[in-house]
Write a protein that holds these residues in place. Sequence first.
Motif, PDB file in Angstrom:
ATOM      1  N   VAL A   3       1.112  -1.102   0.094  1.00 27.87           N
ATOM      2  CA  VAL A   3      -0.241  -0.295  -0.118  1.00 27.87           C
ATOM      3  C   VAL A   3       0.597   1.294   0.322  1.00 27.87           C
ATOM      4  O   VAL A   3       1.182   1.678   0.581  1.00 27.87           O
ATOM      5  CB  VAL A   3      -0.794  -0.432   1.181  1.00 27.87           C
ATOM      6  N   ASN A   4       1.352   1.972  -0.766  1.00 32.39           N
ATOM      7  CA  ASN A   4       1.987   3.191  -1.234  1.00 32.39           C
ATOM      8  C   ASN A   4       3.503   3.047  -0.680  1.00 32.39           C
ATOM      9  O   ASN A   4       3.917   3.371  -0.491  1.00 32.39           O
ATOM     10  CB  ASN A   4       1.092   4.337  -0.158  1.00 32.39           C
ATOM     11  N   GLY A   5       3.078   1.745  -1.609  1.00 26.52           N
ATOM     12  CA  GLY A   5       4.591   1.206  -2.498  1.00 26.52           C
ATOM     13  C   GLY A   5       4.967   0.133  -0.678  1.00 26.52           C
ATOM     14  O   GLY A   5       7.013   0.290  -0.873  1.00 26.52           O
ATOM     15  N   THR A   6       4.766   0.507   0.857  1.00 29.87           N
ATOM     16  CA  THR A   6       5.112  -0.255   1.484  1.00 29.87           C
ATOM     17  C   THR A   6       4.490  -1.776   2.518  1.00 29.87           C
ATOM     18  O   THR A   6       3.482  -1.466   1.603  1.00 29.87           O
ATOM     19  CB  THR A   6       4.791   0.982   2.792  1.00 29.87           C
ATOM     20  N   TYR A   7       5.524  -2.357   1.869  1.00 24.53           N
ATOM     21  CA  TYR A   7       4.977  -4.246   2.178  1.00 24.53           C
ATOM     22  C   TYR A   7       3.696  -3.949   3.053  1.00 24.53           C
ATOM     23  O   TYR A   7       3.812  -3.568   4.635  1.00 24.53           O
ATOM     24  CB  TYR A   7       5.375  -4.871   2.513  1.00 24.53           C
ATOM     25  N   VAL A   8       2.768  -4.310   3.195  1.00 23.80           N
ATOM     26  CA  VAL A   8       1.823  -4.547   4.737  1.00 23.80           C
ATOM     27  C   VAL A   8       1.075  -6.074   4.939  1.00 23.80           C
ATOM     28  O   VAL A   8       0.857  -6.337   5.948  1.00 23.80           O
ATOM     29  CB  VAL A   8      -0.050  -3.636   4.082  1.00 23.80           C
ATOM     30  N   ALA A   9       0.895  -7.234   3.729  1.00 23.19           N
ATOM     31  CA  ALA A   9       0.837  -8.737   3.784  1.00 23.19           C
ATOM     32  C   ALA A   9       1.353  -9.474   3.041  1.00 23.19           C
ATOM     33  O   ALA A   9       1.751  -8.885   1.171  1.00 23.19           O
ATOM     34  CB  ALA A   9      -1.019  -8.195   3.879  1.00 23.19           C
ATOM     35  N   THR A  10       0.795 -10.455   3.054  1.00 24.18           N
ATOM     36  CA  THR A  10       1.392 -11.419   2.212  1.00 24.18           C
ATOM     37  C   THR A  10       0.024 -12.674   2.258  1.00 24.18           C
ATOM     38  O   THR A  10      -0.663 -12.908   2.732  1.00 24.18           O
ATOM     39  CB  THR A  10       2.142 -12.210   2.424  1.00 24.18           C
ATOM     40  N   THR A  11      -0.085 -13.235   1.185  1.00 27.25           N
ATOM     41  CA  THR A  11      -0.993 -14.125   1.020  1.00 27.25           C
ATOM     42  C   THR A  11      -0.567 -15.824   0.522  1.00 27.25           C
ATOM     43  O   THR A  11       0.424 -15.497   0.017  1.00 27.25           O
ATOM     44  CB  THR A  11      -2.128 -14.016   0.610  1.00 27.25           C
ATOM     45  N   SER A  12      -0.449 -16.892   0.501  1.00 26.59           N
ATOM     46  CA  SER A  12       0.051 -18.173  -0.003  1.00 26.59           C
ATOM     47  C   SER A  12      -0.845 -18.836  -0.859  1.00 26.59           C
ATOM     48  O   SER A  12      -1.130 -20.009  -1.736  1.00 26.59           O
ATOM     49  CB  SER A  12       0.426 -19.080   1.293  1.00 26.59           C
ATOM     50  N   SER A  13      -2.111 -18.031  -1.456  1.00 26.15           N
ATOM     51  CA  SER A  13      -3.299 -18.199  -1.839  1.00 26.15           C
ATOM     52  C   SER A  13      -3.788 -17.667  -2.650  1.00 26.15           C
ATOM     53  O   SER A  13      -3.973 -16.325  -2.423  1.00 26.15           O
ATOM     54  CB  SER A  13      -4.571 -18.712  -0.821  1.00 26.15           C
ATOM     55  N   VAL A  14      -4.053 -17.571  -4.287  1.00 24.16           N
ATOM     56  CA  VAL A  14      -4.640 -16.646  -5.190  1.00 24.16           C
ATOM     57  C   VAL A  14      -5.963 -16.166  -4.892  1.00 24.16           C
ATOM     58  O   VAL A  14      -6.313 -15.162  -4.972  1.00 24.16           O
ATOM     59  CB  VAL A  14      -4.572 -16.495  -6.122  1.00 24.16           C
ATOM     60  N   SER A  15      -6.753 -17.169  -3.996  1.00 20.85           N
ATOM     61  CA  SER A  15      -7.814 -16.894  -3.461  1.00 20.85           C
ATOM     62  C   SER A  15      -8.151 -16.254  -2.285  1.00 20.85           C
ATOM     63  O   SER A  15      -9.390 -16.488  -1.473  1.00 20.85           O
ATOM     64  CB  SER A  15      -9.183 -18.062  -4.195  1.00 20.85           C
ATOM     65  N   GLN A  16      -7.350 -16.711  -1.095  1.00 22.80           N
ATOM     66  CA  GLN A  16      -7.326 -15.777  -0.557  1.00 22.80           C
ATOM     67  C   GLN A  16      -7.557 -14.678   0.200  1.00 22.80           C
ATOM     68  O   GLN A  16      -7.663 -13.986  -0.604  1.00 22.80           O
ATOM     69  CB  GLN A  16      -6.049 -16.372  -0.034  1.00 22.80           C
ATOM     70  N   THR A  17      -8.490 -14.117   1.044  1.00 21.03           N
ATOM     71  CA  THR A  17      -9.377 -13.295   1.851  1.00 21.03           C
ATOM     72  C   THR A  17      -8.742 -12.562   2.251  1.00 21.03           C
ATOM     73  O   THR A  17      -8.211 -12.957   3.346  1.00 21.03           O
ATOM     74  CB  THR A  17     -10.670 -12.425   1.987  1.00 21.03           C
ATOM     75  N   ILE A  18      -8.080 -10.806   2.147  1.00 21.75           N
ATOM     76  CA  ILE A  18      -7.267 -10.060   2.914  1.00 21.75           C
ATOM     77  C   ILE A  18      -7.816  -9.223   3.616  1.00 21.75           C
ATOM     78  O   ILE A  18      -8.517  -8.294   2.801  1.00 21.75           O
ATOM     79  CB  ILE A  18      -5.448  -9.824   2.143  1.00 21.75           C
ATOM     80  N   THR A  19      -8.198  -8.496   5.112  1.00 20.94           N
ATOM     81  CA  THR A  19      -9.109  -7.632   5.546  1.00 20.94           C
ATOM     82  C   THR A  19      -7.375  -6.794   6.321  1.00 20.94           C
ATOM     83  O   THR A  19      -6.424  -7.223   6.858  1.00 20.94           O
ATOM     84  CB  THR A  19      -9.738  -8.040   6.222  1.00 20.94           C
ATOM     85  N   LEU A  20      -7.363  -5.498   5.352  1.00 22.54           N
ATOM     86  CA  LEU A  20      -6.405  -4.747   6.446  1.00 22.54           C
ATOM     87  C   LEU A  20      -7.229  -3.442   7.069  1.00 22.54           C
ATOM     88  O   LEU A  20      -8.169  -2.820   6.383  1.00 22.54           O
ATOM     89  CB  LEU A  20      -5.904  -3.420   4.896  1.00 22.54           C
TER      90      LEU A  20
END
Length: 65
Positions: A3-20
Amino acid sequence: IFVNGTYVATTSSVSQTITLEEMKEGLYEVTLTNDGYRTWVEEIQVYAGEATPIDVRMDKITMVY
């Protein structure tokens, strides 16, 4: 996920939902990278007190010989 060039999260699945959580209202550049896929970049407007769902479809890189 950046987000704005700063790493915030990772996921191991292309279908995983991430909430920031705890993002303030404003305009953000969201970037997703994944080996073998084209980088996805989009500006996202976040509004106070609202969820901002993003549906991302990353295109697989194909090699042409």
